[in-house]
Design a protein around this motif. Sequence first.
Motif, PDB file in Angstrom:
ATOM      1  N   HIS A  44       0.823  -1.211   0.000  1.00  0.00           N
ATOM      2  CA  HIS A  44       0.000   0.000   0.000  1.00  0.00           C
ATOM      3  C   HIS A  44       0.860   1.266   0.000  1.00  0.00           C
ATOM      4  N   LEU A  45       1.970   1.241   0.739  1.00  0.00           N
ATOM      5  CA  LEU A  45       2.871   2.395   0.725  1.00  0.00           C
ATOM      6  C   LEU A  45       3.454   2.622  -0.664  1.00  0.00           C
ATOM      7  N   LYS A  46       3.799   1.538  -1.363  1.00  0.00           N
ATOM      8  CA  LYS A  46       4.324   1.662  -2.728  1.00  0.00           C
ATOM      9  C   LYS A  46       3.276   2.277  -3.655  1.00  0.00           C
ATOM     10  N   ILE A  47       2.038   1.829  -3.529  1.00  0.00           N
ATOM     11  CA  ILE A  47       0.955   2.374  -4.359  1.00  0.00           C
ATOM     12  C   ILE A  47       0.744   3.856  -4.058  1.00  0.00           C
ATOM     13  N   MET A  48       0.739   4.198  -2.764  1.00  0.00           N
ATOM     14  CA  MET A  48       0.549   5.604  -2.398  1.00  0.00           C
ATOM     15  C   MET A  48       1.713   6.468  -2.863  1.00  0.00           C
ATOM     16  N   GLU A  49       2.918   5.902  -2.875  1.00  0.00           N
ATOM     17  CA  GLU A  49       4.078   6.641  -3.384  1.00  0.00           C
ATOM     18  C   GLU A  49       3.952   6.866  -4.893  1.00  0.00           C
ATOM     19  N   ILE A  50       3.558   5.846  -5.622  1.00  0.00           N
ATOM     20  CA  ILE A  50       3.373   5.959  -7.080  1.00  0.00           C
ATOM     21  C   ILE A  50       2.312   7.004  -7.408  1.00  0.00           C
ATOM     22  N   ARG A  51       1.265   7.067  -6.606  1.00  0.00           N
ATOM     23  CA  ARG A  51       0.166   8.003  -6.843  1.00  0.00           C
ATOM     24  C   ARG A  51       0.431   9.400  -6.285  1.00  0.00           C
ATOM     25  N   GLY A  52       1.593   9.585  -5.677  1.00  0.00           N
ATOM     26  CA  GLY A  52       1.983  10.909  -5.220  1.00  0.00           C
ATOM     27  C   GLY A  52       1.424  11.332  -3.872  1.00  0.00           C
ATOM     28  N   LEU A  53       0.929  10.385  -3.089  1.00  0.00           N
ATOM     29  CA  LEU A  53       0.353  10.707  -1.783  1.00  0.00           C
ATOM     30  C   LEU A  53       1.387  10.640  -0.662  1.00  0.00           C
ATOM     31  N   VAL A  54       2.391   9.779  -0.852  1.00  0.00           N
ATOM     32  CA  VAL A  54       3.413   9.546   0.165  1.00  0.00           C
ATOM     33  C   VAL A  54       4.787   9.711  -0.473  1.00  0.00           C
ATOM     34  N   GLU A  55       5.696  10.272   0.303  1.00  0.00           N
ATOM     35  CA  GLU A  55       7.084  10.394  -0.132  1.00  0.00           C
ATOM     36  C   GLU A  55       7.927   9.466   0.718  1.00  0.00           C
ATOM     37  N   ARG A  56       8.830   8.763   0.074  1.00  0.00           N
ATOM     38  CA  ARG A  56       9.727   7.844   0.770  1.00  0.00           C
ATOM     39  C   ARG A  56      11.143   8.395   0.683  1.00  0.00           C
ATOM     40  N   LYS A  57      11.800   8.513   1.824  1.00  0.00           N
ATOM     41  CA  LYS A  57      13.166   9.009   1.860  1.00  0.00           C
ATOM     42  C   LYS A  57      14.059   7.916   2.417  1.00  0.00           C
ATOM     43  N   ILE A  58      15.109   7.579   1.652  1.00  0.00           N
ATOM     44  CA  ILE A  58      16.028   6.515   2.033  1.00  0.00           C
ATOM     45  C   ILE A  58      17.351   7.149   2.462  1.00  0.00           C
ATOM     46  N   TYR A  59      17.832   6.746   3.628  1.00  0.00           N
ATOM     47  CA  TYR A  59      19.115   7.224   4.142  1.00  0.00           C
ATOM     48  C   TYR A  59      20.166   6.138   3.950  1.00  0.00           C
ATOM     49  N   ALA A  60      21.326   6.540   3.476  1.00  0.00           N
ATOM     50  CA  ALA A  60      22.424   5.593   3.240  1.00  0.00           C
ATOM     51  C   ALA A  60      23.120   5.288   4.558  1.00  0.00           C
ATOM     52  N   GLU A  61      22.492   4.436   5.351  1.00  0.00           N
ATOM     53  CA  GLU A  61      23.032   4.020   6.639  1.00  0.00           C
ATOM     54  C   GLU A  61      22.996   2.507   6.709  1.00  0.00           C
ATOM     55  N   VAL A  62      23.675   1.970   7.691  1.00  0.00           N
ATOM     56  CA  VAL A  62      23.602   0.538   7.943  1.00  0.00           C
ATOM     57  C   VAL A  62      23.058   0.355   9.344  1.00  0.00           C
ATOM     58  N   PRO A  63      21.898  -0.259   9.520  1.00  0.00           N
ATOM     59  CA  PRO A  63      20.969  -0.695   8.470  1.00  0.00           C
ATOM     60  C   PRO A  63      20.308   0.498   7.779  1.00  0.00           C
ATOM     61  N   VAL A  64      19.797   0.243   6.609  1.00  0.00           N
ATOM     62  CA  VAL A  64      19.162   1.292   5.819  1.00  0.00           C
ATOM     63  C   VAL A  64      17.982   1.876   6.582  1.00  0.00           C
ATOM     64  N   LYS A  65      17.898   3.190   6.576  1.00  0.00           N
ATOM     65  CA  LYS A  65      16.796   3.884   7.249  1.00  0.00           C
ATOM     66  C   LYS A  65      15.874   4.456   6.185  1.00  0.00           C
ATOM     67  N   VAL A  66      14.584   4.153   6.296  1.00  0.00           N
ATOM     68  CA  VAL A  66      13.592   4.650   5.345  1.00  0.00           C
ATOM     69  C   VAL A  66      12.498   5.364   6.129  1.00  0.00           C
ATOM     70  N   GLU A  67      12.148   6.563   5.675  1.00  0.00           N
ATOM     71  CA  GLU A  67      11.080   7.332   6.313  1.00  0.00           C
ATOM     72  C   GLU A  67       9.998   7.646   5.298  1.00  0.00           C
ATOM     73  N   TYR A  68       8.767   7.668   5.780  1.00  0.00           N
ATOM     74  CA  TYR A  68       7.608   7.970   4.947  1.00  0.00           C
ATOM     75  C   TYR A  68       6.934   9.226   5.472  1.00  0.00           C
ATOM     76  N   SER A  69       6.522  10.075   4.550  1.00  0.00           N
ATOM     77  CA  SER A  69       5.782  11.269   4.935  1.00  0.00           C
ATOM     78  C   SER A  69       4.765  11.588   3.841  1.00  0.00           C
ATOM     79  N   LEU A  70       3.727  12.304   4.231  1.00  0.00           N
ATOM     80  CA  LEU A  70       2.709  12.696   3.263  1.00  0.00           C
ATOM     81  C   LEU A  70       3.221  13.828   2.387  1.00  0.00           C
ATOM     82  N   THR A  71       2.827  13.808   1.141  1.00  0.00           N
ATOM     83  CA  THR A  71       3.113  14.917   0.236  1.00  0.00           C
ATOM     84  C   THR A  71       2.047  15.989   0.456  1.00  0.00           C
ATOM     85  N   ASP A  72       2.189  17.112  -0.217  1.00  0.00           N
ATOM     86  CA  ASP A  72       1.178  18.172  -0.101  1.00  0.00           C
ATOM     87  C   ASP A  72      -0.204  17.659  -0.470  1.00  0.00           C
TER      88      ASP A  72
END
Length: 79
Positions: free
Chosen positions: A25-53
């Motif tokens: 569902h997060l992938k679908i919402m990201e594709i549709r522009g509702l959610v933004e996913r931010k990936i941080y180059a860390e170990v372990p990888v850190k991913v954050e989700y936030s709503l778009t405008d």
Amino acid sequence: MNGTRRFSELIKGLDGISNKVLSQHLKIMEIRGLVERKIYAEVPVKVEYSLTDIGWKLKPVIHEMWQWGELYKATEGEK
């Protein structure tokens, strides 16, 4: 609706949903522009989700749906 969240925070706040379903569902919402996913180059990888405008513009709609659901639950108990 409360700002940026990591996947683990989202899954903890949602009862009855599997990791796989939430991820889909997060992938679908990201594709549709509702959610933004931010990936941080860390170990372990850190991913954050936030709503778009445009995602934030859904807040009043979701609030009304929540209120309707609460009213529905209350009236179902009267039957």
